[in-house]
Write an enzyme that holds these catalytic residues in place. Structure first.
Site, PDB file in Angstrom:
ATOM      1  CG  ASP A  93      -1.977   1.011   1.232  1.00 13.36           C
ATOM      2  OD1 ASP A  93      -1.948   1.877   0.343  1.00 13.36           O
ATOM      3  OD2 ASP A  93      -2.834   0.974   2.125  1.00 13.36           O
ATOM      4  CB  SER A  94       0.742   4.303  -2.022  1.00 19.78           C
ATOM      5  OG  SER A  94      -0.437   4.926  -1.531  1.00 19.78           O
ATOM      6  N   GLY A  95       0.868   4.121   1.345  1.00 20.17           N
ATOM      7  CA  GLY A  95       1.077   4.926   2.541  1.00 20.17           C
ATOM      8  C   GLY A  95       0.156   6.114   2.672  1.00 20.17           C
ATOM      9  N   GLY A  96      -0.612   6.412   1.630  1.00 17.87           N
ATOM     10  CA  GLY A  96      -1.457   7.594   1.661  1.00 17.87           C
ATOM     11  C   GLY A  96      -2.489   7.570   2.770  1.00 17.87           C
ATOM     12  CG  PHE A  97      -5.971   4.851   4.967  1.00 19.09           C
ATOM     13  CD1 PHE A  97      -7.199   5.474   4.870  1.00 19.09           C
ATOM     14  CD2 PHE A  97      -5.707   4.069   6.087  1.00 19.09           C
ATOM     15  CE1 PHE A  97      -8.150   5.330   5.865  1.00 19.09           C
ATOM     16  CE2 PHE A  97      -6.652   3.913   7.084  1.00 19.09           C
ATOM     17  CZ  PHE A  97      -7.883   4.545   6.972  1.00 19.09           C
ATOM     18  CG  ASP A 147      -4.804   6.839  -2.618  1.00 18.33           C
ATOM     19  OD1 ASP A 147      -3.856   6.476  -1.889  1.00 18.33           O
ATOM     20  OD2 ASP A 147      -5.952   6.403  -2.489  1.00 18.33           O
ATOM     21  CD  GLN A 190      -9.608   7.356  -2.820  1.00 22.35           C
ATOM     22  OE1 GLN A 190     -10.716   7.491  -2.294  1.00 22.35           O
ATOM     23  NE2 GLN A 190      -8.640   6.636  -2.262  1.00 22.35           N
ATOM     24  N   GLY A 217     -11.031   4.344  -0.528  1.00 28.13           N
ATOM     25  CA  GLY A 217     -11.912   5.292   0.128  1.00 28.13           C
ATOM     26  C   GLY A 217     -13.245   4.730   0.559  1.00 28.13           C
ATOM     27  CG  ASP A 267      -6.047  -4.691   2.378  1.00 25.98           C
ATOM     28  OD1 ASP A 267      -5.713  -4.188   3.469  1.00 25.98           O
ATOM     29  OD2 ASP A 267      -6.559  -4.022   1.464  1.00 25.98           O
TER      30      ASP A 267
END
Length: 376
Positions: A93-97, A147, A190, A217, A267
């Site tokens: 996961d990109s880390g944005g959340f 994102d 999103q 989201g 996930d």
């Protein structure tokens, strides 16, 4: 497009698909549930035990790994697969959340997000380019665009602002992705709970040559009905020939509903987190093993399970371990939960192949209801 990464649908039942994602590190059977190994570990489980449950792929997270132990260090030690002794596929996961939900004093602008670590207060900047660089250093097989994820409910104005920023970041992430044999990058849809925004995002991302697309989201505070409405709106605008990933989902009932709508990958921390807090997921529904009614219950969680943790230990023993605060209780319940999720996915795949998904879901729900009623 990267070579040796492919996706094929082998059977369908309504909108639901059974397929395979092929990577150099192994085949991912879909629909697939990815146990969450946020910080290079599925909490309370050995990697070989995760594999024994039937998991084909794990999830790791940029935000946590960049803070500790650091992506550059992981790269020097041979990459994430070698570091955590998991030679099979990994999605990051990109880390944005996590930046939005965990970081302190964050500041967001067009370039990315500047934030303070929730661990030690150190300052960091995460951009689409840096996120892709970190994922490259980690060596993950499937990498996610950077994102912005907003919590629901939110205004349409806020959802539109975040969606358009995420689309611009998607273009930068796609450009920054290191094209390597067998690696893939996914875009993230999103748009909050706004149907028009979701459709616009899905169509724009479909034109960007990603290897797969995720729906982000959702499962962020909205009712299930809203999540399913957004899937009904979004999925028809996603490519048929690429995998579809619903991020952060979820509860077993959410998963079966999303599979019926054409989602291929999931996930969630739910099975591992629940296991550490005394809650078991089984084909008989949820079992709160802390409840005193289990103190002298000689039955196992599920005598028909292929998982030793669910099959071979009495509910009384698990109750004792949890009440005593013994680590083994967390380990056994986590393993039982992850195994149940994998058994559920296998059942969904078989039902799609046999063209009986609706019946399988009805039977599964009836068994959950009967089991939980008997536990009252």
């Amino acid at each position: 497009m990267s070579q040796d990464f492919s996706f094929a649908v082998h059977a369908a039942d309504g909108a639901a698909r059974k397929g395979e994602i092929i990577t150099p590190r192994g085949t991912i059977r879909t629909p697939a549930f990815m146990p969450v190994g946020t910080a290079a570990t599925v909490k309370a489980m050995f990697p070989q035990d995760v594999r024994a449950t039937g998991a084909d792929i794990l999830l790791g997270n940029v935000y946590h790994l960049m803070l500790r132990p650091g992506a550059e260090r992981v790269a020097r030690l041979g990459g994430l697969h070698e570091f955590m002794r998991w030679p099979f596929p990994i999605l990051t996961d990109s880390g944005g959340f996590q930046v939005m939900s965990l970081a302190k004093l964050r500041k967001l602008d067009e370039s990315g997000v500047t934030f303070q670590s929730h661990i030690d207060g150190s300052r960091h900047h995460l951009s689409p380019e840096r996120s892709m660089e970190i994922q490259h250093l980690l060596g993950s097989d499937i990498q996610m665009q950077f994102d912005e994820c907003v919590r629901l409910p939110c205004s349409d104005e806020e959802a539109e602002r975040a969606m358009r920023l995420s689309l611009r970041w998607a273009e930068r992430s796609r450009k920054a992705f290191h094209e390597e044999k067998g690696r893939a990058v996914f875009g993230i849809v999103q748009g909050g709970a706004n149907k028009a925004l979701r459709v616009e995002s899905a169509r724009a991302l479909s034109d960007m040559d990603f290897h797969g697309l995720a729906v982000g989201g959702l499962a962020v505070g909205e009712p299930q009905a809203v999540m399913l409405d957004m899937l009904d709106t979004t999925v028809p605008h996603l490519p048929q020939n690429k995998p579809r990933y619903l991020m952060g989902v979820g509860a077993p009932d959410d998963i079966v509903e999303a599979v019926a709508r054409g989602i291929d990958m999931f996930d969630c921390v739910m099975p591992t987190r629940a296991g550490r807090h005394g809650l078991a997921y089984t084909r008989f529904g949820k079992i709160n093993i802390k409840n005193s009614r289990h103190a002298e219950d000689a039955r196992s969680l599920d005598p028909a399970s292929i998982c030793p943790a669910a099959r071979d230990y009495s509910r009384a023993y698990l109750h004792h371990l949890v009440k005593a605060g013994e680590i083994l209780g967390m380990m056994l319940l986590t393993q039982a939960n992850v195994a149940y999720y994998q058994e559920l996915m296998a059942g969904l795949r078989n039902a799609i192949s046999e063209g009986r998904l609706i019946d399988f879901i009805a039977e599964t729900r009836a068994q959950w209801a009967d089991g939980e009623k008997a536990s009252l």
